[in-house]
Motif scaffolding. Structure first.
Motif, short mmCIF file in Angstrom:
data_model
loop_
_atom_site.label_atom_id
_atom_site.label_comp_id
_atom_site.label_asym_id
_atom_site.label_seq_id
_atom_site.Cartn_x
_atom_site.Cartn_y
_atom_site.Cartn_z
N PRO A 26 8.94 1.16 -7.53
CA PRO A 26 9.39 0.28 -6.44
C PRO A 26 9.69 1.08 -5.18
N GLY A 27 9.20 0.59 -4.05
CA GLY A 27 9.44 1.26 -2.78
C GLY A 27 8.36 2.27 -2.42
N LYS A 28 7.33 2.38 -3.23
CA LYS A 28 6.23 3.27 -2.91
C LYS A 28 5.46 2.68 -1.73
N SER A 29 4.99 3.54 -0.85
CA SER A 29 4.29 3.03 0.33
C SER A 29 2.90 2.52 -0.03
N GLN A 30 2.43 1.62 0.79
CA GLN A 30 1.10 1.06 0.61
C GLN A 30 0.05 2.17 0.61
N VAL B 74 6.79 -7.93 -2.50
CA VAL B 74 7.16 -8.05 -1.08
C VAL B 74 6.89 -6.69 -0.45
N ARG B 75 6.48 -6.74 0.81
CA ARG B 75 6.28 -5.50 1.57
C ARG B 75 7.32 -5.46 2.68
N ARG B 76 7.96 -4.32 2.79
CA ARG B 76 9.00 -4.15 3.80
C ARG B 76 8.66 -2.95 4.66
N GLU B 77 9.02 -3.06 5.91
CA GLU B 77 8.82 -1.95 6.83
C GLU B 77 9.73 -0.79 6.45
N LEU C 39 6.47 -0.53 2.61
CA LEU C 39 6.92 -0.17 1.27
C LEU C 39 6.77 -1.39 0.37
N VAL C 40 6.34 -1.17 -0.85
CA VAL C 40 5.99 -2.26 -1.76
C VAL C 40 7.04 -2.37 -2.86
N TYR C 41 7.53 -3.58 -3.06
CA TYR C 41 8.55 -3.84 -4.08
C TYR C 41 8.12 -5.03 -4.94
N PRO C 42 8.38 -4.96 -6.24
CA PRO C 42 8.10 -6.11 -7.10
C PRO C 42 9.17 -7.18 -6.90
N THR C 43 8.77 -8.42 -7.10
CA THR C 43 9.73 -9.53 -7.04
C THR C 43 10.14 -9.89 -8.47
#
Length: 155
Positions: free
Chosen positions: A48-52, A80-83, A92-96
């Protein structure tokens, strides 16, 4: 018709890929993801939180294709992707919760697939097969100017 063995790793890799896809497609679709999204969901769950960009590099998928696949997963509610506040150009990519809810079943499906792949192999043969595949991947990565495969990449 000749009984000669085909001396092309590409032929067997392509066969294995087609069979793998066919065996997994229906099972993962029941979970709401398609075959091409499995590795992206697994990356989100495992890191979780690994960049695209890191996901793209790890999986060897071009950045535009990664962005499209992640957009589809985001639309369907799995990620979800967060800046990144430290680098605004980075997502940054996170699972929901939806992804976490399928994690156990997805891992089971993947483990069952791995067992099918190695049916009849001894533990030593399994390890040798994986080692040889990694060497083949590394050879291609090197020829394309990419860094070698790293065990930690395969989350």
């Amino acid at each position: 018709m000749s009984n000669r063995r085909i001396d092309s790793p590409g032929f067997y890799i392509a066969q294995l890929t087609r069979l793998h896809r066919k065996a997994l497609a229906a099972e993962v679709e029941e979970l709401g993801v398609n075959y091409g999204q499995i590795s992206l969901v697994m990356q989100a769950l495992s890191c979780p939180g690994k960049s695209q960009d890191e996901i793209s590099n790890t999986l060897g998928i071009d950045k535009a294709a990664t962005a499209r696949r992640l957009a589809a997963l985001e639309k369907s509610g799995f990620i979800v992707r967060r800046e990144n506040i430290e680098n605004r150009r980075q997502k940054l990519v996170y699972p929901t919760d939806k992804a976490w809810n399928i994690e156990e079943r997805l891992r089971t499906v993947l483990e069952e697939s791995k067992e099918r792949s190695f049916r009849g192999f001894t533990p030593q043969e399994r390890e040798q097969a994986i080692d040889m595949l990694i060497r083949m991947v590394d050879a291609y990565r090197e020829s394309l100017g990419q860094p070698p495969f790293e065990e930690k990449d395969n989350a």
